[in-house]
Scaffold this motif. Structure first.
Motif, mmCIF file in Angstrom:
data_model
loop_
_atom_site.group_PDB
_atom_site.id
_atom_site.type_symbol
_atom_site.label_atom_id
_atom_site.label_comp_id
_atom_site.label_asym_id
_atom_site.label_seq_id
_atom_site.Cartn_x
_atom_site.Cartn_y
_atom_site.Cartn_z
ATOM 1 N N THR A 26 38.176 33.115 50.725
ATOM 2 C CA THR A 26 37.203 33.344 49.655
ATOM 3 C C THR A 26 36.280 32.137 49.462
ATOM 4 O O THR A 26 35.253 32.254 48.803
ATOM 5 N N ALA A 115 39.233 42.029 48.746
ATOM 6 C CA ALA A 115 39.651 42.068 47.343
ATOM 7 C C ALA A 115 38.725 41.217 46.490
ATOM 8 O O ALA A 115 38.347 41.617 45.380
ATOM 9 N N ASN A 116 38.343 40.054 46.975
ATOM 10 C CA ASN A 116 37.443 39.154 46.242
ATOM 11 C C ASN A 116 36.039 39.749 46.161
ATOM 12 O O ASN A 116 35.356 39.613 45.139
ATOM 13 N N LYS A 117 35.614 40.404 47.222
ATOM 14 C CA LYS A 117 34.278 41.002 47.290
ATOM 15 C C LYS A 117 34.125 42.133 46.266
ATOM 16 O O LYS A 117 33.057 42.321 45.706
ATOM 17 N N SER A 118 35.207 42.860 46.027
ATOM 18 C CA SER A 118 35.137 43.989 45.102
ATOM 19 C C SER A 118 35.287 43.570 43.648
ATOM 20 O O SER A 118 35.137 44.392 42.746
ATOM 21 N N ASN A 119 35.583 42.293 43.394
ATOM 22 C CA ASN A 119 35.693 41.806 41.998
ATOM 23 C C ASN A 119 34.376 41.418 41.428
ATOM 24 O O ASN A 119 33.441 41.096 41.951
#
Length: 119
Positions: A26, A115-119
């Motif tokens: 990330t 997961a980080n991209k979708s936050n």
């Protein structure tokens, strides 16, 4: 061919004894690879389902892994990732032992990136 299997096996066994250069995926940006190579060590099927831009796919599970990475310029930084971080840690250790100047394991893998991209 048997030599390659033996080499990989010995390197994996010793993996726990060496500290590798790592960075959480990330924290990685495309600017990090301006002069380097981004290597995805997942299977071609995983790669086809999605990958980081400009990544080169070299499957860790492929019998010719060492032969395939031999085509990469050892003087350029190599950023390695996989699905969750296990394969890339092993691959980073192998690349380091083969004399690559700078190898960075992108910890957390592609799953953490998504997961980080979708936050």
């Amino acid at each position: 061919m048997k030599f390659h299997y033996l080499l990989v096996t010995l390197l994996v066994i010793n993996l726990g004894c060496v500290q590798s250069n790592g960075k959480h995926i990330t924290e990685f940006s495309q600017n990090d690879i301006e002069s380097g190579i981004l290597m995805d060590v997942r299977t071609p099927e995983e790669f086809s389902e999605g990958h980081l831009d400009n990544a080169v796919n070299i499957d860790w599970f492929e019998a010719d892994f060492i032969k395939n990475v031999d085509t990469i310029d050892r003087a350029r930084p190599v950023y390695v990732y996989c699905k969750m971080g296990g394969r890339s840690a092993k691959a980073a250790y192998v690349l380091d032992s083969l004399g690559f100047d700078k190898v960075v394991n992108l910890e957390g893998g592609y799953d953490a990136f998504i997961a980080n991209k979708s936050n």
